[in-house]
Design a protein around this motif. Structure first.
Motif, PDB file in Angstrom:
ATOM      1  N   LEU A   1      20.961  -7.062  -3.607  1.00  0.00           N
ATOM      2  CA  LEU A   1      19.636  -6.432  -3.548  1.00  0.00           C
ATOM      3  C   LEU A   1      19.565  -5.345  -4.615  1.00  0.00           C
ATOM      4  N   PHE A   2      18.503  -5.391  -5.407  1.00  0.00           N
ATOM      5  CA  PHE A   2      18.341  -4.462  -6.526  1.00  0.00           C
ATOM      6  C   PHE A   2      17.061  -3.662  -6.335  1.00  0.00           C
ATOM      7  N   ARG A   3      17.083  -2.406  -6.778  1.00  0.00           N
ATOM      8  CA  ARG A   3      15.801  -1.701  -6.899  1.00  0.00           C
ATOM      9  C   ARG A   3      15.336  -1.981  -8.316  1.00  0.00           C
ATOM     10  N   TYR A   4      14.263  -2.720  -8.408  1.00  0.00           N
ATOM     11  CA  TYR A   4      13.825  -3.181  -9.718  1.00  0.00           C
ATOM     12  C   TYR A   4      13.017  -2.106 -10.437  1.00  0.00           C
ATOM     13  N   GLY A   5      12.405  -1.240  -9.648  1.00  0.00           N
ATOM     14  CA  GLY A   5      11.612  -0.158 -10.229  1.00  0.00           C
ATOM     15  C   GLY A   5      10.610   0.270  -9.190  1.00  0.00           C
ATOM     16  N   GLY A   6      10.165   1.524  -9.189  1.00  0.00           N
ATOM     17  CA  GLY A   6       9.155   2.005  -8.246  1.00  0.00           C
ATOM     18  C   GLY A   6       9.412   1.525  -6.835  1.00  0.00           C
ATOM     19  N   GLU A   7       8.404   0.842  -6.262  1.00  0.00           N
ATOM     20  CA  GLU A   7       8.535   0.343  -4.878  1.00  0.00           C
ATOM     21  C   GLU A   7       8.797  -1.151  -4.884  1.00  0.00           C
TER      22      GLU A   7
ATOM     23  N   ARG B   1       0.829  -1.220   0.000  1.00  0.00           N
ATOM     24  CA  ARG B   1       0.000   0.000   0.000  1.00  0.00           C
ATOM     25  C   ARG B   1       0.860   1.266   0.000  1.00  0.00           C
ATOM     26  N   PHE B   2       1.853   1.247  -0.868  1.00  0.00           N
ATOM     27  CA  PHE B   2       2.786   2.386  -0.903  1.00  0.00           C
ATOM     28  C   PHE B   2       2.121   3.642  -1.463  1.00  0.00           C
ATOM     29  N   LYS B   3       1.126   3.423  -2.308  1.00  0.00           N
ATOM     30  CA  LYS B   3       0.417   4.576  -2.885  1.00  0.00           C
ATOM     31  C   LYS B   3      -0.188   5.438  -1.758  1.00  0.00           C
ATOM     32  N   GLU B   4      -0.660   4.744  -0.704  1.00  0.00           N
ATOM     33  CA  GLU B   4      -1.253   5.476   0.430  1.00  0.00           C
ATOM     34  C   GLU B   4      -0.199   6.345   1.130  1.00  0.00           C
ATOM     35  N   VAL B   5       1.033   5.841   1.192  1.00  0.00           N
ATOM     36  CA  VAL B   5       2.112   6.630   1.825  1.00  0.00           C
ATOM     37  C   VAL B   5       2.296   7.922   1.037  1.00  0.00           C
ATOM     38  N   ASN B   6       2.365   7.788  -0.291  1.00  0.00           N
ATOM     39  CA  ASN B   6       2.523   8.974  -1.137  1.00  0.00           C
ATOM     40  C   ASN B   6       1.326   9.901  -1.005  1.00  0.00           C
ATOM     41  N   ASP B   7       0.125   9.302  -1.054  1.00  0.00           N
ATOM     42  CA  ASP B   7      -1.092  10.120  -1.012  1.00  0.00           C
ATOM     43  C   ASP B   7      -1.231  10.840   0.318  1.00  0.00           C
ATOM     44  N   ASN B   8      -0.883  10.151   1.411  1.00  0.00           N
ATOM     45  CA  ASN B   8      -1.087  10.751   2.740  1.00  0.00           C
ATOM     46  C   ASN B   8       0.039  11.681   3.174  1.00  0.00           C
ATOM     47  N   PHE B   9       1.269  11.372   2.755  1.00  0.00           N
ATOM     48  CA  PHE B   9       2.407  12.145   3.291  1.00  0.00           C
ATOM     49  C   PHE B   9       3.226  12.856   2.222  1.00  0.00           C
ATOM     50  N   GLY B  10       2.907  12.619   0.962  1.00  0.00           N
ATOM     51  CA  GLY B  10       3.650  13.278  -0.124  1.00  0.00           C
ATOM     52  C   GLY B  10       4.810  12.435  -0.639  1.00  0.00           C
ATOM     53  N   HIS B  11       5.255  12.792  -1.834  1.00  0.00           N
ATOM     54  CA  HIS B  11       6.286  12.044  -2.543  1.00  0.00           C
ATOM     55  C   HIS B  11       7.640  12.073  -1.840  1.00  0.00           C
ATOM     56  N   VAL B  12       7.942  13.216  -1.184  1.00  0.00           N
ATOM     57  CA  VAL B  12       9.262  13.336  -0.541  1.00  0.00           C
ATOM     58  C   VAL B  12       9.360  12.333   0.608  1.00  0.00           C
ATOM     59  N   VAL B  13       8.292  12.253   1.391  1.00  0.00           N
ATOM     60  CA  VAL B  13       8.283  11.276   2.489  1.00  0.00           C
ATOM     61  C   VAL B  13       8.287   9.861   1.899  1.00  0.00           C
TER      62      VAL B  13
ATOM     63  N   HIS C   1      10.168  -1.831  12.055  1.00  0.00           N
ATOM     64  CA  HIS C   1      10.874  -0.547  11.996  1.00  0.00           C
ATOM     65  C   HIS C   1       9.882   0.624  12.094  1.00  0.00           C
ATOM     66  N   TYR C   2      10.277   1.664  12.805  1.00  0.00           N
ATOM     67  CA  TYR C   2       9.409   2.853  12.878  1.00  0.00           C
ATOM     68  C   TYR C   2       9.902   3.877  11.854  1.00  0.00           C
ATOM     69  N   PHE C   3       9.012   4.260  10.944  1.00  0.00           N
ATOM     70  CA  PHE C   3       9.370   5.233   9.902  1.00  0.00           C
ATOM     71  C   PHE C   3       8.856   6.614  10.344  1.00  0.00           C
ATOM     72  N   PRO C   4       9.745   7.608  10.423  1.00  0.00           N
ATOM     73  CA  PRO C   4       9.328   8.937  10.864  1.00  0.00           C
ATOM     74  C   PRO C   4       8.087   9.419  10.097  1.00  0.00           C
ATOM     75  N   GLN C   5       7.159  10.008  10.781  1.00  0.00           N
ATOM     76  CA  GLN C   5       5.863  10.499  10.262  1.00  0.00           C
ATOM     77  C   GLN C   5       4.905   9.372   9.881  1.00  0.00           C
ATOM     78  N   VAL C   6       5.416   8.394   9.147  1.00  0.00           N
ATOM     79  CA  VAL C   6       4.543   7.384   8.546  1.00  0.00           C
ATOM     80  C   VAL C   6       4.153   6.296   9.555  1.00  0.00           C
ATOM     81  N   GLY C   7       5.043   5.971  10.463  1.00  0.00           N
ATOM     82  CA  GLY C   7       4.779   4.877  11.411  1.00  0.00           C
ATOM     83  C   GLY C   7       5.304   3.564  10.875  1.00  0.00           C
ATOM     84  N   HIS C   8       4.422   2.595  10.724  1.00  0.00           N
ATOM     85  CA  HIS C   8       4.875   1.270  10.280  1.00  0.00           C
ATOM     86  C   HIS C   8       4.474   0.991   8.836  1.00  0.00           C
ATOM     87  N   VAL C   9       5.362   0.257   8.161  1.00  0.00           N
ATOM     88  CA  VAL C   9       5.180  -0.086   6.748  1.00  0.00           C
ATOM     89  C   VAL C   9       5.462  -1.576   6.634  1.00  0.00           C
ATOM     90  N   THR C  10       4.763  -2.259   5.754  1.00  0.00           N
ATOM     91  CA  THR C  10       5.059  -3.698   5.578  1.00  0.00           C
ATOM     92  C   THR C  10       5.453  -3.987   4.121  1.00  0.00           C
TER      93      THR C  10
END
Ligand SMILES: Nc1nc2c(ncn2[C@@H]2O[C@H](COP(=O)(O)OP(=O)(O)OP(=O)(O)O)[C@@H](O)[C@H]2O)c(=O)[nH]1
Length: 361
Positions: free
Chosen positions: A259-265, A225-237, A293-302
């Motif tokens: 470990l590779f970043r394959y694209g997006g999230e 649900r990464f889209k929600e992170v962007n929608d709720n806290f903005g792209h920079v966060v 892990h606790y992510f500043p502003q966002v809280g927890h992410v899975t």
């Protein structure tokens, strides 16, 4: 580094030709092998090593290059080359680590007599910018001449500059992880290792962990649900979360895992493991560590993870698409899970895919 008898034996055209070949390489691991292959004959030595230090973990990765003479069944002698890659600083012999420490402190090449009394151990620093990022080490029965010294330094400088360029082109700018292009190169390399695993001694080149060539696994990892992170806290966060997730995952994975970043999230991990339980357990630790892990502003992410065994009978693209199918299943069945493609097929949960279903490449 000098000797009174400075008689240059180096063949400049041959050296230039080797440098030309070295800079035609597009993979950092092959480039490292090529450095040793270039310098060994020039120095008249059969073995040399490259010690690399991981900035984050301070772990040491060692690439050994050996030449040996083998007698064939027809009685003819043949030179065999072998590369071996080891990830364990505990295995660096005390006399080598002592020498490397001197090179690090002095910032210049150092020599010491071997404890066995058989010749000299010589180490050169490898610079990444102004920092020492590795060492070129070899044994020889005599000191390096002034000419040889100048050439080794020159070759190491060309290597370092080119390595940095190549490395930057293989890395994702945001996270610093290897990128999609690097994944394709790594697939080629890992598949070569897997297919040469039955014959490790004769393999022309091989990357080995401490327990030699083992089965490899491919995992596709996606933030939930990464889209929600962007929608709720903005792209920079959102970007910050991407960076932190990659760091947290790296902290769990071993230095030999890729470990590779394959694209997006979406990320891809490529790693050796004894069996599917081991592979699953490692990824479960990755999943649980991100969840905790606790992510500043966002809280927890899975994260959700799909896993597949890599076998030389299958194309890398197939294996990747299987891991992706397992990921899809993990998403469908609640997210924040690790799912294993082969187990899902065996349990009859999903059907065995026919090749061609992949949309990843
Ligand atoms: N901040 C940021 N967002 C990105 C980046 N790349 C992709 N995204 C966002 O990642 C989100 C991915 O959303 P979806 O594919 O819908 O999936 P999701 O919301 O993670 O939901 P599930 O995968 O189904 O759990 C989109 O909003 C993209 O804009 C990036 O580099 N930075």
């Amino acid at each position: 580094m000098n000797s009174p008898a400075d008689t240059p034996k180096v063949q400049i055209p041959s050296l230039l030709s080797k440098l030309g070949k070295m800079t035609a390489i597009r993979d950092t691991s092959l480039l490292e092998q090529s450095l040793l292959k270039t310098l060994c004959p020039m120095l008249g030595v059969l073995d040399s090593s490259l010690y690399r230090i991981d900035e984050l973990t301070q772990a040491i990765r060692v690439l050994h290059h050996h030449h040996s003479r083998v007698i064939e069944s027809d009685g003819l002698a043949r030179m065999v080359e072998r590369n071996e890659e080891i990830y364990n600083s505990a295995k660096v012999p005390a006399e080598v680590s002592g020498l490397l420490e001197n090179v690090r402190l002095l910032g210049k090449p150092c020599t010491r007599r071997k404890a066995s009394g058989e010749g000299l151990l010589i180490a050169y620093p490898l610079f990444g910018g102004k920092e020492i990022c590795g060492y070129f080490v070899f044994n020889r029965d005599r000191e390096v001449t002034l000419t040889e010294d100048a050439i080794v330094k020159g070759v190491l400088e060309v290597f370092s500059n080119y390595f940095d360029l190549l490395d930057a082109s293989q890395r994702d700018r945001l996270t610093g992880l290897l990128n999609r292009q690097a994944l394709e190169n790594s697939f080629d390399r890992i598949w070569t290792i897997l297919s040469s695993a039955d014959d490790p001694i004769e393999a022309p080149s091989g990357r080995r962990t401490d327990s030699n060539a083992r089965a490899h696994w491919v995992a596709v990892i996606d933030i939930d649900r990464f889209k929600e992170v962007n929608d709720n806290f903005g792209h920079v966060v959102g970007d910050e979360v991407l960076l932190l997730v990659s760091r947290v995952m790296m902290s769990v994975l071993r230095s030999s895992d890729l470990l590779f970043r394959y694209g997006g999230e979406e990320f891809v991990a490529l790693f050796p493991a004894k069996d599917s339980d081991d592979a699953h357990a490692l990824l479960e630790r990755v999943r649980a560590t991100v969840e905790g892990h606790y992510f500043p502003q966002v809280g927890h992410v899975t994260i959700s993870i799909g896993l597949s065994r890599a076998s030389t009978n299958d194309l890398p693209q197939e294996v990747l698409s299987w891991a992706d199918r397992a990921l899809y299943h993990a998403k469908k069945t609640g997210r924040n899970r690790v799912c294993d493609y082969q187990a899902l097929v065996q349990e009859g949960v999903i059907e065995q895919a026919s090749y061609g279903a992949s949309e990843l490449f």
